[in-house]
Design a protein around this motif. Structure first.
Motif: not given
Ligand code: PEP
Ligand code: MN
Length: 359
Positions: A24-25, A27, A55, A57, A62, A64, A238-240
Motif C-alpha cells: 500500500c505504502s 515505508e 498517501k 488518509r 496518520g 501520509e 503502516w497503512s491498510d
C-alpha cells in the motif's frame, strides 16, 4: 478524439492477467526491496510493482507517505528486480516528481477522481505523456464522473489509459470495505470495451479472505488484470495492514486464477441457443410485468373511488410471504426475490399514485 474510439496499446506489452503488486505504502528501502525480491522468488507472473509514495488518509496525523525519497526505492526495485513501477499521483507536484523519477505507470486514486479540479490539474501536468495512466473509480457510485476523468486525460492527449475498479464507499456497513457495485464497472466496460479494466480486490475487501473470490469474479467477466496490495510483513504495515498479503500468498492466488476467453468462439452454437432462450424468457417477463401493472392500475382506480390508502401493509405481507415460499421451492436466492418484488411493488405504488393524483 472521442473516448469511444480510443485504442490503448500499453497492455500489448504484458500477458494477461496483468498483475500489479506491492505495498500500500512505501515505508523503507528495506521493506520495498524485500517485498520485490520475494515476489520475484515466487516466480509468479507479476510485471509491475506498486507502492504509494503520497498517501491520501481519511484523518490527519496518520502516516501520509514517505514522499519523494520513496521514488528512489521504486527506482531500485526496477533496477534490481526488473519490475515496471507504478504509483499514485494526486496533484501536479506528484506528477512532476514521478515523471522525473521515471515511474512507468501512474494512477489517479479514488479520492482524486471525484474532484474535477484535481483531475484537470493532473491531466495538464501529464499532458502528452506516453506512460499508461490508470483511473480508479471515484469513491461515490458515479459513472459519469469516472468517464469524465478519462475524458479530461484524453483532452490533454494522454492516450494510454486504463481503469481500476476499487469499489464504492457506503455508509451502511457491509462485508466489503468498498462495495463492488459490479453493475457500474460493467456499464463502463460495455460503453468502453477497448479501455482495459483492472480489479483492485484489496480496497474492495478491506481484508485478506475475500481477495481471491473478487479477483476470480473479475476475470470471469473479462477484466484484463488486478492490482493487489502485497507486503513483506503485512501485519506490520503502516497503512491498510488488514488487507495486505505476503508475496507467497499472492503467488498462490495468481496460481489458482482461471482465465476466461473474451469471446464465445468454438461454442457459438450452444451459446446462441441459450441466448435465444434467455431473450425469449426476457420478453415474456416484460409482457407479464406489463399485465401485472395493468391490473395494478385497476386496483388503483378502485382505491381512488373508495378513498383507500395505496399502501396496504397486510397485502404486502401476503405478497412477500408467497414470494419467499416460491423462492425456496424453486431454489432461488430469497434475498434476490425479495429485492425483485420490492422493485415491482415500488413501481406498482408509483402507477397507483399517478392514478390518485390524476397525472
Ligand atoms: C491505494 O491504492 O493505495 C489507494 C489509496 O487506493 P484508493 O485510491 O482506491 O483508495
Ligand atoms: Mn491501500
Amino acid at each position: 478524439m472521442d473516448l469511444k474510439e480510443l485504442k490503448s496499446s500499453w497492455t500489448d506489452a504484458f500477458s494477461q492477467p496483468i498483475m500489479i503488486a506491492g505495498p500500500c505504502s512505501a515505508e523503507s528501502e528495506a521493506q520495498m526491496l524485500e517485498t520485490a525480491r520475494r515476489i520475484r522468488e515466487t516466480q509468479a507472473n507479476v510485471p509491475i510493482f506498486r507502492a504509494g509514495i503520497w498517501k491520501p488518509r481519511t484523518k490527519p496525523n496518520g502516516f501520509e507517505g514517505v514522499g519523494v525519497i520513496g521514488l528512489n526505492w521504486l527506482k531500485k526495485v526496477k533496477e534490481e528486480y526488473g519490475f515496471k513501477t507504478a504509483t499514485e499521483v494526486a496533484n501536479a507536484h506528484h506528477v512532476f516528481a514521478a515523471l522525473e523519477a521515471d515511474v512507468d505507470i501512474l494512477w489517479i486514486g479514488a479520492r482524486s477522481t471525484v474532484n474535477p479540479f484535481t483531475v484537470q490539474e493532473i491531466a495538464m501536468a501529464l499532458r502528452g505523456t506516453d506512460k499508461p495512466v490508470l483511473v480508479k473509480n471515484p469513491v461515490n457510485p458515479d459513472l459519469a464522473l469516472w468517464i469524465g476523468a478519462l475524458e479530461r486525460l484524453l483532452g490533454q492527449d494522454i492516450k494510454n489509459l486504463g481503469v481500476i475498479h476499487r469499489g464504492f464507499s457506503t455508509y451502511q456497513k457491509t462485508k466489503y470495505r468498498n462495495n463492488p457495485n459490479w453493475q457500474i464497472a460493467l456499464d463502463f466496460k460495455s460503453q468502453f470495451p477497448d479501455i482495459p479494466m483492472l480489479i483492485d480486490p484489496s480496497h474492495i475487501c478491506g481484508n485478506r479472505t475475500g481477495l481471491a473470490d473478487i479477483t476470480q469474479e473479475a476475470m470471469n467477466v473479462g477484466y484484463q488484470g488486478a492490482i493487489i496490495e502485497t507486503h513483506c510483513s503485512p501485519d506490520e504495515a503502516w497503512s491498510d495492514a488488514s488487507q495486505q498479503i505476503t508475496p507467497e500468498v499472492l503467488a498462490g492466488l495468481i496460481g489458482n486464477l482461471k482465465m476466461r476467453n473474451p469471446g464465445v468462439e468454438g461454442f457459438e452454437g450452444d451459446m446462441g441457443r441459450h441466448r435465444t432462450l434467455i431473450s425469449d424468457i426476457d420478453f415474456q417477463l416484460i409482457e407479464l410485468l406489463s399485465q401485472r401493472m395493468k391490473i395494478s392500475e385497476k386496483i388503483g382506480k378502485l382505491k381512488k373511488e373508495n378513498d383507500i390508502a395505496i399502501f396496504q401493509p397486510d397485502r404486502w405481507k401476503v405478497i412477500t410471504e408467497y414470494a419467499n415460499q416460491k423462492a425456496i421451492e424453486t431454489g432461488m436466492s430469497q434475498e434476490f426475490i425479495e429485492k425483485l418484488f420490492k422493485a415491482i411493488h415500488e413501481e406498482s405504488i408509483e402507477v397507483q399514485n399517478s392514478i390518485m393524483i390524476n397525472r
